[in-house]
Design an enzyme around this catalytic site. Structure first.
Site, PDB file in Angstrom:
ATOM      1  N   GLU A  37     -19.437  22.493 -14.658  1.00 34.73           N
ATOM      2  CA  GLU A  37     -19.818  21.137 -15.083  1.00 34.73           C
ATOM      3  C   GLU A  37     -19.016  20.078 -14.345  1.00 34.73           C
ATOM      4  O   GLU A  37     -19.546  19.020 -13.979  1.00 34.73           O
ATOM      5  CB  GLU A  37     -19.635  21.002 -16.595  1.00 34.73           C
ATOM      6  CG  GLU A  37     -20.673  21.824 -17.357  1.00 34.73           C
ATOM      7  CD  GLU A  37     -20.380  21.946 -18.845  1.00 34.73           C
ATOM      8  OE1 GLU A  37     -21.335  22.016 -19.610  1.00 34.73           O
ATOM      9  OE2 GLU A  37     -19.196  21.975 -19.245  1.00 34.73           O
TER      10      GLU A  37
ATOM     11  N   SER B 180     -14.064  27.046 -27.022  1.00 39.36           N
ATOM     12  CA  SER B 180     -14.171  25.843 -27.841  1.00 39.36           C
ATOM     13  C   SER B 180     -13.067  25.870 -28.882  1.00 39.36           C
ATOM     14  O   SER B 180     -12.702  26.945 -29.372  1.00 39.36           O
ATOM     15  CB  SER B 180     -15.536  25.824 -28.524  1.00 39.36           C
ATOM     16  OG  SER B 180     -15.478  25.066 -29.723  1.00 39.36           O
TER      17      SER B 180
ATOM     18  N   GLN C  76      -7.329  -2.377   4.362  1.00 38.39           N
ATOM     19  CA  GLN C  76      -6.333  -1.539   3.697  1.00 38.39           C
ATOM     20  C   GLN C  76      -6.973  -0.735   2.554  1.00 38.39           C
ATOM     21  O   GLN C  76      -6.459   0.302   2.151  1.00 38.39           O
ATOM     22  CB  GLN C  76      -5.206  -2.427   3.156  1.00 38.39           C
ATOM     23  CG  GLN C  76      -4.133  -1.696   2.411  1.00 38.39           C
ATOM     24  CD  GLN C  76      -2.872  -2.535   2.262  1.00 38.39           C
ATOM     25  OE1 GLN C  76      -2.151  -2.731   3.226  1.00 38.39           O
ATOM     26  NE2 GLN C  76      -2.629  -3.054   1.068  1.00 38.39           N
TER      27      GLN C  76
ATOM     28  N   THR D 132     -40.222  26.621  -9.282  1.00 44.21           N
ATOM     29  CA  THR D 132     -40.466  25.248  -8.828  1.00 44.21           C
ATOM     30  C   THR D 132     -40.696  24.475 -10.118  1.00 44.21           C
ATOM     31  O   THR D 132     -41.275  25.020 -11.081  1.00 44.21           O
ATOM     32  CB  THR D 132     -41.701  25.143  -7.911  1.00 44.21           C
ATOM     33  OG1 THR D 132     -42.849  25.606  -8.623  1.00 44.21           O
ATOM     34  CG2 THR D 132     -41.534  25.972  -6.633  1.00 44.21           C
ATOM     35  N   HIS D 133     -40.224  23.228 -10.165  1.00 46.84           N
ATOM     36  CA  HIS D 133     -40.274  22.442 -11.416  1.00 46.84           C
ATOM     37  C   HIS D 133     -39.542  23.169 -12.546  1.00 46.84           C
ATOM     38  O   HIS D 133     -39.836  22.921 -13.716  1.00 46.84           O
ATOM     39  CB  HIS D 133     -41.717  22.151 -11.850  1.00 46.84           C
ATOM     40  CG  HIS D 133     -42.611  21.688 -10.742  1.00 46.84           C
ATOM     41  ND1 HIS D 133     -42.774  20.364 -10.419  1.00 46.84           N
ATOM     42  CD2 HIS D 133     -43.353  22.383  -9.844  1.00 46.84           C
ATOM     43  CE1 HIS D 133     -43.601  20.265  -9.383  1.00 46.84           C
ATOM     44  NE2 HIS D 133     -43.959  21.478  -9.008  1.00 46.84           N
TER      45      HIS D 133
ATOM     46  N   LYS E 279     -17.723  30.587 -28.255  1.00 47.62           N
ATOM     47  CA  LYS E 279     -18.136  29.860 -27.054  1.00 47.62           C
ATOM     48  C   LYS E 279     -17.410  30.302 -25.788  1.00 47.62           C
ATOM     49  O   LYS E 279     -16.244  30.668 -25.805  1.00 47.62           O
ATOM     50  CB  LYS E 279     -17.903  28.345 -27.237  1.00 47.62           C
ATOM     51  CG  LYS E 279     -18.794  27.733 -28.270  1.00 47.62           C
ATOM     52  CD  LYS E 279     -20.214  27.549 -27.779  1.00 47.62           C
ATOM     53  CE  LYS E 279     -20.261  26.473 -26.763  1.00 47.62           C
ATOM     54  NZ  LYS E 279     -21.121  25.364 -27.078  1.00 47.62           N
TER      55      LYS E 279
ATOM     56  N   ASN F  34     -17.587  28.317 -22.280  1.00 50.32           N
ATOM     57  CA  ASN F  34     -18.200  27.137 -21.663  1.00 50.32           C
ATOM     58  C   ASN F  34     -17.957  27.086 -20.157  1.00 50.32           C
ATOM     59  O   ASN F  34     -16.843  27.352 -19.704  1.00 50.32           O
ATOM     60  CB  ASN F  34     -17.659  25.867 -22.314  1.00 50.32           C
ATOM     61  CG  ASN F  34     -18.071  25.746 -23.775  1.00 50.32           C
ATOM     62  OD1 ASN F  34     -19.151  26.201 -24.147  1.00 50.32           O
ATOM     63  ND2 ASN F  34     -17.209  25.170 -24.597  1.00 50.32           N
TER      64      ASN F  34
ATOM     65  N   SER G 299       0.829  -1.218   0.000  1.00 49.57           N
ATOM     66  CA  SER G 299       0.000   0.000   0.000  1.00 49.57           C
ATOM     67  C   SER G 299       0.861   1.264   0.000  1.00 49.57           C
ATOM     68  O   SER G 299       0.332   2.370   0.022  1.00 49.57           O
ATOM     69  CB  SER G 299      -0.927   0.012   1.215  1.00 49.57           C
ATOM     70  OG  SER G 299      -0.183  -0.158   2.413  1.00 49.57           O
TER      71      SER G 299
ATOM     72  N   ASN H  48      -2.042  -2.559  13.250  1.00 46.75           N
ATOM     73  CA  ASN H  48      -3.503  -2.391  13.220  1.00 46.75           C
ATOM     74  C   ASN H  48      -3.947  -1.135  13.958  1.00 46.75           C
ATOM     75  O   ASN H  48      -4.814  -0.394  13.483  1.00 46.75           O
ATOM     76  CB  ASN H  48      -4.192  -3.627  13.813  1.00 46.75           C
ATOM     77  CG  ASN H  48      -3.893  -4.881  13.010  1.00 46.75           C
ATOM     78  OD1 ASN H  48      -3.340  -4.797  11.911  1.00 46.75           O
ATOM     79  ND2 ASN H  48      -4.239  -6.031  13.555  1.00 46.75           N
TER      80      ASN H  48
ATOM     81  N   LYS I  82      -8.295   3.464   2.486  1.00 50.70           N
ATOM     82  CA  LYS I  82      -7.594   4.745   2.349  1.00 50.70           C
ATOM     83  C   LYS I  82      -7.854   5.470   1.027  1.00 50.70           C
ATOM     84  O   LYS I  82      -8.103   6.673   1.014  1.00 50.70           O
ATOM     85  CB  LYS I  82      -6.084   4.525   2.553  1.00 50.70           C
ATOM     86  CG  LYS I  82      -5.739   4.441   4.036  1.00 50.70           C
ATOM     87  CD  LYS I  82      -4.331   3.984   4.298  1.00 50.70           C
ATOM     88  CE  LYS I  82      -4.172   2.494   4.198  1.00 50.70           C
ATOM     89  NZ  LYS I  82      -4.993   1.722   5.163  1.00 50.70           N
TER      90      LYS I  82
HETATM   91  N1  ARG Z   1      -1.065  -1.388   5.369  1.00 47.84           N
HETATM   92  C1  ARG Z   1      -2.002  -1.923   6.304  1.00 47.84           C
HETATM   93  C2  ARG Z   1      -3.370  -1.240   6.155  1.00 47.84           C
HETATM   94  O1  ARG Z   1      -3.430  -0.261   5.512  1.00 47.84           O
HETATM   95  C3  ARG Z   1      -1.513  -1.709   7.698  1.00 47.84           C
HETATM   96  C4  ARG Z   1      -2.052  -2.671   8.693  1.00 47.84           C
HETATM   97  C5  ARG Z   1      -1.512  -4.034   8.426  1.00 47.84           C
HETATM   98  N2  ARG Z   1      -1.955  -4.965   9.430  1.00 47.84           N
HETATM   99  C6  ARG Z   1      -1.849  -6.273   9.264  1.00 47.84           C
HETATM  100  N3  ARG Z   1      -2.311  -7.018  10.233  1.00 47.84           N
HETATM  101  N4  ARG Z   1      -1.333  -6.807   8.189  1.00 47.84           N
HETATM  102  O2  ARG Z   1      -4.372  -1.671   6.644  1.00 47.84           O
END
Ligand code: ARG
Length: 472
Positions: A302, A289, A334, A167-168, A295, A297, A35, A122, A337
């Site tokens: 958007e 454009s 994981q 409205t509408h 144009k 835009n 990660s 963890n 994120k």
């Molecule tokens: N990179 C892991 C995550 O984002 C960190 C935690 C990893 N824990 C584990 N028991 N392998 O969740």
């Protein structure tokens, strides 16, 4: 995606957790597992968490004072290396936690190898993402306040600028442009409140929960929570490492805010068309454009209109990852994120672009007033007059006013262009008093009920909004 290289190649066992392994993971395992490509964003939070943990370990005599000194100075160096871009991250080390710890070991040696006492990745990762989100929520709050300020600055100048309220998307009643913009000040105020409410649950400390069950070391979770500015340590270690509802709440608040932004964006698109012409956007927030020279835009509007697509997608991604996931940690988590990072990044730019567009836009009062010539926007004022002055029940008055509108349509003129005699043909008791009641400005000025569109009321509510939302 590129093909993973050497998917069968053998690697050495991990220096961090490889004690029971004879060989290392395959390249493919490393590719799916790592990660670091995205969680390196959490480096400052990861290091802050380590500083707090080490400080607590030393004050509880779990590590020595000299170990602490070495760890703190080493962490300073790791942070400087990452901030300056000189640190080389390793995929084999999976994530930001192991990259930081391994680099710390290279710099300070043994003391670094004691840092992970009474801690797990963890609780570490949960701590990092909570710290990161806490700051980002404060930033978003400031950005939304700046957007409210831009809306306020426009609104206060346009409390007597009449336009059709719809409205509408059909002409309904006259309102002021300032009143319309002020509606969004309230909506973004609730978005701020939702984010701040979410922040109060983000701001609880998982640190010291360890893998899932707490630890046999005499740690002080209150101390680490205090050092990191958390409101309290989370009460159950298993919950502390498993909970991601704080992130779901953030994504939910972000989705609602993005939806509000998209409604305003769509109004900007409509208002800036040549059919409406209610506003002119600045050169800074429009594009040309490549083929049609005339144009201008509204691309920024958007794109803001489109942002809920991905931000709601982020919310659904995380909810789906968590659904049915048994306690405590699973590597599934994981995947929490990227949706959070993505939503934060795109919500921020959407708020900033909207603030720029609102600040720069030029209202076109003549076009707004001209639009009121169609659609009989004062028909409700006629019905209200019949109730007030001729004591008709509102349902009857509604019917009579409708018949007079039909007469105007037959004659091909606006309601307020009918003569008294025309109207008396439908409602014989009407007197000349009705004529001024049907003017656009009278209809605007008459709506003085709390929160109504009358200029005096809009100004009073804007002043109150400035206090509630701390606007200048
Ligand atoms: N990179 C892991 C995550 O984002 C960190 C935690 C990893 N824990 C584990 N028991 N392998 O969740």
């Amino acid at each position: 995606m590129t093909q993973p290289k050497d998917s069968n190649s053998k690697k050495p066992a991990s220096s961090i957790w490889g004690g029971r392994f004879a060989g290392g993971p395959s390249q493919l395992m490393q590719d799916i597992n790592a990660s670091i490509a995205y969680d390196q964003k959490l480096f400052a939070e990861d290091i802050a968490g380590s500083r707090a943990h080490a400080t607590m370990l030393a004050s509880q005599n779990i590590i020595s004072a000299s170990d602490l000194t070495a760890i703190l100075s080493g962490l300073d160096q790791v942070e400087a290396e990452i901030a300056s871009g000189t640190m080389v991250f390793s995929e084999a080390l999976e994530d930001i936690h192991m990259n930081v710890e391994t680099r710390l070991s290279e710099i300070v040696g043994d003391p670094a190898r004691r840092l992970h006492t009474a801690r797990s990745r963890n609780d570490q990762v949960a701590t990092d993402i909570r710290l990161w989100l806490r700051t980002r929520i404060s930033d978003l709050d400031k950005m939304l306040q700046a957007l409210q300020q831009a809306l306020y600055d426009q609104a206060i100048q346009h409390c007597t600028t009449v336009m059709p309220g719809y409205t509408h998307l059909q002409t309904a009643q006259p309102i002021s442009f300032g009143f319309h913009l002020a509606a969004y000040i309230e909506m973004f105020g609730r978005d701020r409140a939702r984010l701040m409410d979410c922040q109060s649950r983000v701001n609880e400390s998982p640190l010291g929960a360890a893998a899932l069950a707490g630890t046999s070391f005499p740690i002080d979770r209150h101390q680490t929570a205090d050092l990191l500015g958390f409101n309290r340590p989370m009460a159950n270690a298993m919950d502390a490492v498993s909970a991601r509802d704080f992130a779901v709440e953030f994504l939910s608040a972000a989705s609602i805010c993005a939806t509000h932004l998209s409604r305003l964006a769509e109004e900007i698109v409509i208002w800036s068309t040549d059919r409406f012409g209610f506003i002119q956007l600045s050169d800074a927030f429009t594009t040309g454009s490549s083929i049609m020279p005339q144009k201008r835009n509204p691309d920024a509007a958007e794109l803001v209109r489109a942002k809920p697509g991905r931000i709601m997608g982020d919310l659904i991604s995380l909810l789906t990852v968590l659904k049915g996931l048994p306690l405590a940690y699973g590597k599934d988590m994981q995947e929490d994120k990227e949706p959070v990072f993505d939503a934060e990044q795109h919500l921020s730019i959407a708020i900033a672009a909207m603030t720029g567009m609102i600040s720069d836009m030029q209202a076109q009062p003549e076009a707004m007033r001209a639009a009121l010539a169609k659609g009989h926007p004062t028909a409700t004022d006629l019905a209200d007059y019949l109730v007030r002055e001729l004591k008709m029940p509102f349902r009857d008055a509604h019917h009579v006013s409708g018949s007079i509108v039909a007469l105007a349509d037959q004659k091909g003129c606006a309601l307020e262009a009918l003569t008294l005699a025309d109207m008396q043909a439908v409602a014989p008791d009407l007197t000349a008093d009705i004529l001024p009641v049907l003017s656009i400005d009278n209809a605007l000025n008459a709506r003085t009920s709390f929160g109504g569109t009358a200029p005096s009321e809009t100004r009073a509510r804007l002043q109150d909004a400035a206090t509630r939302f701390q606007l200048a």
